[in-house]
Design an enzyme around this catalytic site. Sequence first.
Site, PDB file in Angstrom:
ATOM      1  N   LYS A  53       0.841  -1.205   0.000  1.00 32.88           N
ATOM      2  CA  LYS A  53       0.000   0.000   0.000  1.00 32.88           C
ATOM      3  C   LYS A  53       0.873   1.251   0.000  1.00 32.88           C
ATOM      4  O   LYS A  53       0.616   2.198  -0.758  1.00 32.88           O
ATOM      5  CB  LYS A  53      -0.930  -0.008   1.222  1.00 32.88           C
ATOM      6  CG  LYS A  53      -2.055  -1.026   1.115  1.00 32.88           C
ATOM      7  CD  LYS A  53      -2.863  -1.183   2.402  1.00 32.88           C
ATOM      8  CE  LYS A  53      -3.876  -2.314   2.253  1.00 32.88           C
ATOM      9  NZ  LYS A  53      -4.706  -2.547   3.456  1.00 32.88           N
ATOM     10  N   GLN A  97      -4.451  -1.362   9.626  1.00 32.88           N
ATOM     11  CA  GLN A  97      -4.441  -2.684   9.001  1.00 32.88           C
ATOM     12  C   GLN A  97      -5.058  -3.715   9.951  1.00 32.88           C
ATOM     13  O   GLN A  97      -4.698  -3.801  11.121  1.00 32.88           O
ATOM     14  CB  GLN A  97      -2.999  -3.082   8.628  1.00 32.88           C
ATOM     15  CG  GLN A  97      -2.886  -4.377   7.844  1.00 32.88           C
ATOM     16  CD  GLN A  97      -3.552  -4.327   6.463  1.00 32.88           C
ATOM     17  OE1 GLN A  97      -3.628  -3.287   5.837  1.00 32.88           O
ATOM     18  NE2 GLN A  97      -4.056  -5.456   6.011  1.00 32.88           N
ATOM     19  N   ASP A 120     -10.995   3.303   4.268  1.00 32.64           N
ATOM     20  CA  ASP A 120     -11.311   1.875   4.161  1.00 32.64           C
ATOM     21  C   ASP A 120     -12.826   1.649   4.101  1.00 32.64           C
ATOM     22  O   ASP A 120     -13.278   0.555   3.753  1.00 32.64           O
ATOM     23  CB  ASP A 120     -10.775   1.119   5.388  1.00 32.64           C
ATOM     24  CG  ASP A 120      -9.458   0.408   5.110  1.00 32.64           C
ATOM     25  OD1 ASP A 120      -9.269  -0.069   3.975  1.00 32.64           O
ATOM     26  OD2 ASP A 120      -8.632   0.331   6.043  1.00 32.64           O
TER      27      ASP A 120
END
Length: 296
Positions: A53, A97, A120
């Site tokens: 990422k 994460q 997200d």
Amino acid sequence: MAELIDGKALAAALRAEIREKTAALRARTGVTPGLAVILVGNDPASTSYVTAKERALAEAGMVSRDIRLPADIAQEELLRIIGELNADSAIHGILVQLPLPRGLDEAAVIHAIAPEKDVDGFTPVNVGRMLLGEPCFLPCTPHGVIKMLEAAGVQTVGAHAVVIGRSNIVGKPVAHLLAAKRPGGNATVTLCHTATRNLAEITRQADILVVASGRPNTVTGSMVKPGAAVIDVGVNRVPCADSPRGWKLCGDCDFESVSRVAGKLTPVPGGVGPMTITMLLENTLQAAEQAAEQRA
Ligand code: GUN
């Protein structure tokens, strides 16, 4: 043999567009999109996702703030760091994460992220907006799955889409997006999970099969309707003596047998994974554009 849906190539094309829009935003407003990427602990798979990422952000001309924290961090400390990032005007998106190490309350951590920085799409506000069909950050993997179906010319309208897996990150939102009255949606959706009886009977009815069980070989060729489009969301590390690392990546489908029956199939790696990251870039750009608009 199934035609492979090349997520890597599609992602590269979309990323080139995002890079241009990022440069244009900077030229117009002086704003460079900034994403805080929080990794707690050192799980090898999570570390490699986070690294991928961060590399993609840099390639798109965005800034990533790499925040690595010990697995035994106190919940309050993590919440404090998120609170600081919520108030930081150089940061437009915050990514924590998942999964988090044991002992941390994942829901509480996600709830702490400001919805306007939730690239997200995991906070209750964004999930709620998505379900209501309101403007929001769509979760990256489900959004990437929809984009891949569209790019591959798979008709979702009126199709029977079967989703295996009911996670908050993939199964639930992808089932919703496939059913929703929106481009890439309008399918009739069946959501299967660990308590589903006669899984194969249901999957054999699928024109579109999205497999997000998190388990290798969940779907084999005999479970697939000939010609169906199969999207394999799985990323599993399986032992492999031929690889110098001692493992290789495989999806949730038995690639060999499924590829002989399906009409279209995503490979692992090189399928959904690159698209997930691309959708993260898109959301981060959107968050920065919205912040720049508000400032102007
Ligand atoms: N873990 C697995 N997929 C994801 C994702 O899309 N975002 C985050 N933050 N964690 C994940």
